[in-house]
Motif scaffolding. Structure first.
Motif, PDB file in Angstrom:
ATOM      1  N   GLY A 268       0.774  -1.238   0.000  1.00  0.00           N
ATOM      2  CA  GLY A 268       0.000   0.000   0.000  1.00  0.00           C
ATOM      3  C   GLY A 268       0.799   1.279   0.000  1.00  0.00           C
ATOM      4  N   THR A 269       2.072   1.232  -0.374  1.00  0.00           N
ATOM      5  CA  THR A 269       2.870   2.458  -0.391  1.00  0.00           C
ATOM      6  C   THR A 269       2.588   3.265  -1.657  1.00  0.00           C
ATOM      7  OG1 THR A 269       4.704   1.224  -1.391  1.00  0.00           O
ATOM      8  CG2 THR A 269       4.714   1.463   1.004  1.00  0.00           C
ATOM      9  N   VAL A 270       2.711   4.596  -1.531  1.00  0.00           N
ATOM     10  CA  VAL A 270       2.391   5.495  -2.632  1.00  0.00           C
ATOM     11  C   VAL A 270       3.489   6.549  -2.776  1.00  0.00           C
ATOM     12  CG1 VAL A 270       0.717   7.186  -3.522  1.00  0.00           C
ATOM     13  CG2 VAL A 270      -0.095   5.154  -2.295  1.00  0.00           C
ATOM     14  N   HIS A 271       3.900   6.817  -4.011  1.00  0.00           N
ATOM     15  CA  HIS A 271       4.916   7.836  -4.282  1.00  0.00           C
ATOM     16  C   HIS A 271       4.487   9.171  -3.674  1.00  0.00           C
ATOM     17  CE1 HIS A 271       7.440  10.627  -6.549  1.00  0.00           C
ATOM     18  NE2 HIS A 271       8.171   9.590  -6.950  1.00  0.00           N
ATOM     19  N   ARG A 272       5.441   9.887  -3.093  1.00  0.00           N
ATOM     20  CA  ARG A 272       5.113  11.109  -2.358  1.00  0.00           C
ATOM     21  C   ARG A 272       4.407  12.150  -3.219  1.00  0.00           C
ATOM     22  NH1 ARG A 272      11.471  12.650  -1.453  1.00  0.00           N
ATOM     23  NH2 ARG A 272      11.991  13.100  -3.653  1.00  0.00           N
ATOM     24  N   GLU A 273       4.791  12.270  -4.498  1.00  0.00           N
ATOM     25  CA  GLU A 273       4.138  13.256  -5.377  1.00  0.00           C
ATOM     26  C   GLU A 273       2.676  12.883  -5.613  1.00  0.00           C
ATOM     27  OE1 GLU A 273       5.394  16.060  -6.459  1.00  0.00           O
ATOM     28  OE2 GLU A 273       7.363  15.702  -5.553  1.00  0.00           O
ATOM     29  N   LEU A 274       2.438  11.602  -5.828  1.00  0.00           N
ATOM     30  CA  LEU A 274       1.074  11.124  -6.044  1.00  0.00           C
ATOM     31  C   LEU A 274       0.262  11.234  -4.764  1.00  0.00           C
ATOM     32  CD1 LEU A 274      -0.832   9.805  -8.119  1.00  0.00           C
ATOM     33  CD2 LEU A 274      -0.012   7.578  -7.320  1.00  0.00           C
ATOM     34  N   GLU A 275       0.898  10.930  -3.639  1.00  0.00           N
ATOM     35  CA  GLU A 275       0.185  10.986  -2.362  1.00  0.00           C
ATOM     36  C   GLU A 275      -0.269  12.406  -2.039  1.00  0.00           C
ATOM     37  OE1 GLU A 275       0.372   8.398   1.607  1.00  0.00           O
ATOM     38  OE2 GLU A 275       2.313   9.132   0.888  1.00  0.00           O
ATOM     39  N   ALA A 276       0.554  13.385  -2.366  1.00  0.00           N
ATOM     40  CA  ALA A 276       0.162  14.780  -2.123  1.00  0.00           C
ATOM     41  C   ALA A 276      -1.050  15.156  -2.968  1.00  0.00           C
ATOM     42  CB  ALA A 276       1.335  15.704  -2.434  1.00  0.00           C
ATOM     43  N   ALA A 277      -1.069  14.727  -4.220  1.00  0.00           N
ATOM     44  CA  ALA A 277      -2.200  15.031  -5.095  1.00  0.00           C
ATOM     45  C   ALA A 277      -3.462  14.318  -4.634  1.00  0.00           C
ATOM     46  CB  ALA A 277      -1.864  14.630  -6.533  1.00  0.00           C
ATOM     47  N   LEU A 278      -3.311  13.101  -4.112  1.00  0.00           N
ATOM     48  CA  LEU A 278      -4.467  12.360  -3.617  1.00  0.00           C
ATOM     49  C   LEU A 278      -5.046  13.019  -2.369  1.00  0.00           C
ATOM     50  CD1 LEU A 278      -3.079   8.751  -4.119  1.00  0.00           C
ATOM     51  CD2 LEU A 278      -4.981   9.785  -5.376  1.00  0.00           C
ATOM     52  N   ALA A 279      -4.179  13.567  -1.527  1.00  0.00           N
ATOM     53  CA  ALA A 279      -4.663  14.291  -0.356  1.00  0.00           C
ATOM     54  C   ALA A 279      -5.465  15.514  -0.768  1.00  0.00           C
ATOM     55  CB  ALA A 279      -3.483  14.694   0.531  1.00  0.00           C
ATOM     56  N   GLN A 280      -4.999  16.198  -1.801  1.00  0.00           N
ATOM     57  CA  GLN A 280      -5.743  17.344  -2.341  1.00  0.00           C
ATOM     58  C   GLN A 280      -7.094  16.901  -2.896  1.00  0.00           C
ATOM     59  OE1 GLN A 280      -3.011  18.932  -5.224  1.00  0.00           O
ATOM     60  NE2 GLN A 280      -1.607  19.758  -3.685  1.00  0.00           N
ATOM     61  N   ALA A 281      -7.106  15.746  -3.564  1.00  0.00           N
ATOM     62  CA  ALA A 281      -8.353  15.231  -4.112  1.00  0.00           C
ATOM     63  C   ALA A 281      -9.358  14.931  -3.007  1.00  0.00           C
ATOM     64  CB  ALA A 281      -8.075  13.975  -4.942  1.00  0.00           C
ATOM     65  N   GLN A 282      -8.872  14.322  -1.932  1.00  0.00           N
ATOM     66  CA  GLN A 282      -9.757  14.035  -0.803  1.00  0.00           C
ATOM     67  C   GLN A 282     -10.304  15.315  -0.192  1.00  0.00           C
ATOM     68  OE1 GLN A 282      -6.876  11.328   1.254  1.00  0.00           O
ATOM     69  NE2 GLN A 282      -8.657   9.988   1.505  1.00  0.00           N
ATOM     70  N   ALA A 283      -9.472  16.317  -0.088  1.00  0.00           N
ATOM     71  CA  ALA A 283      -9.920  17.600   0.455  1.00  0.00           C
ATOM     72  C   ALA A 283     -10.997  18.236  -0.425  1.00  0.00           C
ATOM     73  CB  ALA A 283      -8.732  18.546   0.603  1.00  0.00           C
ATOM     74  N   ALA A 284     -10.973  17.888  -1.721  1.00  0.00           N
ATOM     75  CA  ALA A 284     -11.967  18.422  -2.658  1.00  0.00           C
ATOM     76  C   ALA A 284     -13.228  17.558  -2.713  1.00  0.00           C
ATOM     77  CB  ALA A 284     -11.354  18.523  -4.053  1.00  0.00           C
ATOM     78  N   GLY A 285     -13.277  16.512  -1.895  1.00  0.00           N
ATOM     79  CA  GLY A 285     -14.478  15.685  -1.824  1.00  0.00           C
ATOM     80  C   GLY A 285     -14.424  14.385  -2.600  1.00  0.00           C
ATOM     81  N   VAL A 286     -13.296  14.089  -3.214  1.00  0.00           N
ATOM     82  CA  VAL A 286     -13.153  12.834  -3.945  1.00  0.00           C
ATOM     83  C   VAL A 286     -12.813  11.720  -2.953  1.00  0.00           C
ATOM     84  CG1 VAL A 286     -11.840  11.598  -5.716  1.00  0.00           C
ATOM     85  CG2 VAL A 286     -12.419  14.023  -6.034  1.00  0.00           C
ATOM     86  N   VAL A 287     -13.486  10.589  -3.076  1.00  0.00           N
ATOM     87  CA  VAL A 287     -13.218   9.452  -2.200  1.00  0.00           C
ATOM     88  C   VAL A 287     -12.025   8.677  -2.767  1.00  0.00           C
ATOM     89  CG1 VAL A 287     -14.142   7.334  -1.195  1.00  0.00           C
ATOM     90  CG2 VAL A 287     -15.641   9.311  -1.563  1.00  0.00           C
ATOM     91  N   VAL A 288     -11.032   8.410  -1.924  1.00  0.00           N
ATOM     92  CA  VAL A 288      -9.816   7.722  -2.357  1.00  0.00           C
ATOM     93  C   VAL A 288      -9.672   6.417  -1.574  1.00  0.00           C
ATOM     94  CG1 VAL A 288      -7.297   7.836  -2.530  1.00  0.00           C
ATOM     95  CG2 VAL A 288      -8.676   9.895  -2.959  1.00  0.00           C
ATOM     96  N   TRP A 289      -9.559   5.317  -2.315  1.00  0.00           N
ATOM     97  CA  TRP A 289      -9.302   4.009  -1.718  1.00  0.00           C
ATOM     98  C   TRP A 289      -7.940   3.518  -2.165  1.00  0.00           C
ATOM     99  CZ3 TRP A 289     -14.185   0.351  -1.897  1.00  0.00           C
ATOM    100  CH2 TRP A 289     -15.185   0.897  -1.083  1.00  0.00           C
ATOM    101  N   ARG A 290      -7.340   2.665  -1.363  1.00  0.00           N
ATOM    102  CA  ARG A 290      -6.003   2.168  -1.658  1.00  0.00           C
ATOM    103  C   ARG A 290      -6.001   0.651  -1.762  1.00  0.00           C
ATOM    104  NH1 ARG A 290      -0.740   4.690   1.262  1.00  0.00           N
ATOM    105  NH2 ARG A 290      -2.149   6.447   1.040  1.00  0.00           N
ATOM    106  N   SER A 291      -5.398   0.135  -2.826  1.00  0.00           N
ATOM    107  CA  SER A 291      -5.217  -1.298  -3.021  1.00  0.00           C
ATOM    108  C   SER A 291      -3.745  -1.517  -3.361  1.00  0.00           C
ATOM    109  CB  SER A 291      -6.144  -1.794  -4.138  1.00  0.00           C
ATOM    110  OG  SER A 291      -6.010  -3.178  -4.334  1.00  0.00           O
TER     111      SER A 291
END
Length: 325
Positions: free
Chosen positions: A265-288
């Protein structure tokens, strides 16, 4: 376990059990200009009736009564939500008939694991729904489709079998953990750590463990317009990953994202930052995980919730259904 010739009766009245076969296309219905060509073929060319004609055992005395319908005619790489909706609705309706022992779906291998998980997640039935496919076209010198179809009917007609299953190369898999793991071999499918649930040997079913249960919300609960279903995409973490793709998807209106993460479940730091922004905008993020075998474990699994034991493709289906409410 009974063989195909030990066809089950309808509620003890002596009538043959009925197995309904729904055709959707795929390589199993594909044709090639040369009999020896196993890759240069066109999928979804032959009807489900043509497939039945290649399996004389299904018309032999003692076999279940067979009904066949052509529900779709697709190369499964092009599977779409409208076909998924029609398939779920038709399967639910057919299985409500008391004389129907089970349903067999002929499908392409490319997205078979996704369709299997979709049906497992949606259907509400104790009867078996068996997907089967082929890695070689119907015109191959050693086509695998006829045997797979015969085995699938055997499984669907066997008393006590239930759940959404896939039958290929003599092995029976549940929807959970199902993966297409090889690009060419006839035994292209695996089920990760769990392995197959059963095998079919010379027309007889030998189970290894209990059957799964399809206990979804039921096809009637699905929104009627597939175009209005929540948009969920998969993004992958990899070396040199950037967040621009995530930001573009958010801007385009995506409602859910599944991350095919590296390892546990590890995620590249650049991608993880963008995913955090997406969650803040209301997008649901799941990890596999993008790993073929294994599940997320430890604290990562606790955070991942429902997606921890799912492939990214299964998690996409689960997140889409979750967003439907």
């Amino acid at each position: 376990m009974p063989s195909l010739s030990d066809a089950i009766s309808d509620a003890g009245r002596g009538a043959r059990a009925t197995v309904v076969i729904l055709g959707t296309g795929g390589t199993i219905a594909g044709t090639s200009a040369r009999a020896g060509d196993n890759v240069g073929y066109t999928a979804a060319q032959r009807s489900v009736q043509d497939l039945l004609a290649a399996v004389p055992a299904l018309a032999a005395p003692g076999a279940p009564a067979i009904e066949a319908e052509q529900l779709a005619q697709l190369d499964s790489k092009d599977m779409d939500h409208a076909t998924w909706l029609a398939l779920a609705q038709r399967v639910q309706l057919v299985l409500a008939r008391p004389e129907v022992a089970g349903v067999v779906i002929t499908h392409g291998t490319d997205t078979l694991e996704e369709t299997a998980w979709w049906l497992h997640s949606v259907l509400a039935t104790p009867k078996p729904v068996v997907l089967t496919a082929a890695m070689r076209p119907a015109t191959a010198l050693a086509a695998d489709g006829p045997q797979n179809l015969l085995d699938a009917v055997t499984v669907a007609a066997t008393p006590g079998v239930q759940g959404v299953l896939a039958v290929l190369a003599g092995q029976v898999f549940g929807a959970l953990g199902l993966r297409k793991a090889h690009t060419y071999r006839p035994d292209a499918f695996t089920a990760g750590d769990g392995g197959p649930i059963a095998v079919v040997e010379e027309g007889r079913l030998r189970p290894f463990r209990p059957w799964p249960v399809a206990a979804g919300r039921g096809a009637a609960a699905l929104p009627a317009d597939p175009q209005a279903w929540p948009w969920v995409e998969i993004v992958a973490s990899h070396a040199g990953a950037r967040g621009d793709g995530v930001r573009a998807l958010v801007a385009a209106g995506v409602r859910g994202l599944v991350v095919a993460a590296t390892g546990n479940g590890t995620v590249h730091r650049e991608l993880e930052a963008a995913l955090a922004q997406a969650q803040a905008a209301g997008v649901v993020v799941w990890r596999s995980t993008r790993c073929a075998d294994g599940v997320l474990i430890g604290a990562v699994a606790e955070a991942a919730g429902a997606a921890a034991a799912l492939s990214p493709w299964q998690a996409r289906v689960a997140l889409m259904l979750s967003l439907m409410g």
